[in-house]
Design a protein around this motif. Structure first.
Motif, PDB file in Angstrom:
ATOM      1  N   GLY A 247      37.905  54.077  42.539  1.00  0.00           N
ATOM      2  CA  GLY A 247      36.364  54.315  42.658  1.00  0.00           C
ATOM      3  C   GLY A 247      35.674  53.497  41.497  1.00  0.00           C
ATOM      4  O   GLY A 247      34.623  53.584  41.320  1.00  0.00           O
ATOM      5  N   GLY A 248      36.313  52.732  40.958  1.00  0.00           N
ATOM      6  CA  GLY A 248      35.789  51.770  39.634  1.00  0.00           C
ATOM      7  C   GLY A 248      35.289  50.446  40.344  1.00  0.00           C
ATOM      8  O   GLY A 248      35.579  50.217  41.450  1.00  0.00           O
ATOM      9  N   ILE A 249      34.354  49.764  39.793  1.00  0.00           N
ATOM     10  CA  ILE A 249      33.828  48.352  40.142  1.00  0.00           C
ATOM     11  C   ILE A 249      34.404  47.440  39.340  1.00  0.00           C
ATOM     12  O   ILE A 249      34.147  47.674  38.106  1.00  0.00           O
ATOM     13  CB  ILE A 249      32.264  48.548  40.030  1.00  0.00           C
ATOM     14  N   VAL A 250      35.129  46.356  39.575  1.00  0.00           N
ATOM     15  CA  VAL A 250      35.675  45.356  38.855  1.00  0.00           C
ATOM     16  C   VAL A 250      34.472  44.681  38.124  1.00  0.00           C
ATOM     17  O   VAL A 250      33.661  43.881  38.881  1.00  0.00           O
ATOM     18  CB  VAL A 250      36.510  44.445  39.454  1.00  0.00           C
ATOM     19  N   ALA A 251      34.345  44.757  36.628  1.00  0.00           N
ATOM     20  CA  ALA A 251      33.305  44.081  36.128  1.00  0.00           C
ATOM     21  C   ALA A 251      33.933  42.607  35.630  1.00  0.00           C
ATOM     22  O   ALA A 251      33.114  41.699  35.371  1.00  0.00           O
ATOM     23  CB  ALA A 251      32.767  44.712  35.097  1.00  0.00           C
ATOM     24  N   GLY A 252      35.188  42.493  35.706  1.00  0.00           N
ATOM     25  CA  GLY A 252      35.942  41.332  35.309  1.00  0.00           C
ATOM     26  C   GLY A 252      37.163  41.325  34.998  1.00  0.00           C
ATOM     27  O   GLY A 252      37.824  42.226  34.985  1.00  0.00           O
ATOM     28  N   PHE A 253      37.905  40.357  35.195  1.00  0.00           N
ATOM     29  CA  PHE A 253      39.487  40.135  34.884  1.00  0.00           C
ATOM     30  C   PHE A 253      39.608  38.983  33.898  1.00  0.00           C
ATOM     31  O   PHE A 253      39.190  37.975  33.928  1.00  0.00           O
ATOM     32  CB  PHE A 253      40.110  39.963  36.008  1.00  0.00           C
ATOM     33  N   THR A 254      40.247  39.500  32.756  1.00  0.00           N
ATOM     34  CA  THR A 254      40.539  38.535  31.613  1.00  0.00           C
ATOM     35  C   THR A 254      41.767  38.481  31.085  1.00  0.00           C
ATOM     36  O   THR A 254      42.519  39.636  31.107  1.00  0.00           O
ATOM     37  CB  THR A 254      39.478  38.982  30.320  1.00  0.00           C
ATOM     38  N   VAL A 255      42.447  37.398  30.866  1.00  0.00           N
ATOM     39  CA  VAL A 255      43.602  37.186  30.272  1.00  0.00           C
ATOM     40  C   VAL A 255      43.626  36.195  29.173  1.00  0.00           C
ATOM     41  O   VAL A 255      42.786  35.427  28.877  1.00  0.00           O
ATOM     42  CB  VAL A 255      44.638  36.593  31.478  1.00  0.00           C
ATOM     43  N   LEU A 256      44.761  36.333  28.348  1.00  0.00           N
ATOM     44  CA  LEU A 256      44.551  35.322  27.178  1.00  0.00           C
ATOM     45  C   LEU A 256      45.320  34.178  27.792  1.00  0.00           C
ATOM     46  O   LEU A 256      44.669  32.993  27.389  1.00  0.00           O
ATOM     47  CB  LEU A 256      45.584  35.887  26.161  1.00  0.00           C
ATOM     48  N   MET A 257      46.099  34.121  28.690  1.00  0.00           N
ATOM     49  CA  MET A 257      46.697  32.798  29.143  1.00  0.00           C
ATOM     50  C   MET A 257      46.868  32.846  30.631  1.00  0.00           C
ATOM     51  O   MET A 257      47.461  33.750  31.139  1.00  0.00           O
ATOM     52  CB  MET A 257      47.856  32.403  28.540  1.00  0.00           C
ATOM     53  N   GLU A 258      46.658  31.657  31.282  1.00  0.00           N
ATOM     54  CA  GLU A 258      46.607  31.373  32.798  1.00  0.00           C
ATOM     55  C   GLU A 258      47.866  30.373  32.953  1.00  0.00           C
ATOM     56  O   GLU A 258      47.601  29.364  32.423  1.00  0.00           O
ATOM     57  CB  GLU A 258      45.323  31.249  33.360  1.00  0.00           C
TER      58      GLU A 258
END
Ligand code: AMP
Length: 185
Positions: free
Chosen positions: A153-164
């Protein structure tokens, strides 16, 4: 010393900070995998704070309501962001760890297969969720985590990582969901 050019979505300074706090561990946990060990970054207080602050500059105040961290290293960053912003923290856990009814999503890893879970009542409907992990590799983990947030039921506001790890194309796999990575290697 290295003359390598480091890049990331929050500029070269933060990218260099993450690079400087990472140790490459060859053949862990399996032959052929170079494990990116971020423990030196986490244990360096000023560097860790700069990393968390960098994420918060990217995601402006009020752009999310809750932070979801992916087990286990994502928990460390999620908790820091939650404390710094006053947002709550939700764990996205590996299978069988959550005590109450949960949604599950299975996926393939760079080194194996896994299932992630989140409590069915983890989010209020429409809550904006910032999802956090340490490393984006193939994108299987992130895809499952983002699916779980939406399922709950959430809305994804963002996805963040330290390293890609760009050569594994995780960002493409998550497209059109936006990815924020402090360091791209
Ligand atoms: P993936 O699902 O392939 O994007 O893998 C990302 C997840 O596995 C993250 O939770 C990472 O912590 C972990 N992971 C995958 N590959 C590595 C790596 N080379 N070094 C460190 N962690 C990794």
């Amino acid at each position: 010393m290295t003359s390598e050019i480091v890049t990331g979505d929050s500029g070269p300074e933060l990218a260099a900070l993450v690079a400087g706090g990472t140790v490459d561990v060859p053949d862990f946990p399996k032959p052929g995998i170079v494990f990116k060990d971020l423990m030196p970054l986490f244990s360096d207080g000023p560097a860790f704070r700069q990393v968390v602050d960098g994420i918060l500059v990217h995601y402006g105040a009020g752009s999310f309501d809750v932070v979801a961290g992916v087990e286990a290293r994502g928990f460390l960053v999620a908790a820091a962001i939650g404390y710094a912003t006053g947002a709550g923290v939700v764990p996205i856990r590996k299978a069988g760890k959550l005590p109450r009814p949960a949604f599950s999503a299975s996926y393939e890893l760079e080194y194996g297969e896994a299932t992630l879970e989140v409590h069915r009542d983890a989010f209020e409907a429409g809550q904006r969720v910032l999802v956090v992990d340490d490393v984006l590799a193939t994108g299987g983990t992130a895809g499952a985590a983002l699916d779980l947030v939406e399922q709950a039921g959430g809305i994804v506001a963002g996805f963040t990582v330290l390293m890609e790890l760009a050569f594994l194309d995780g960002r493409k796999r998550l497209n059109p969901r936006p990815v924020h990575a402090l360091l791209t290697v």
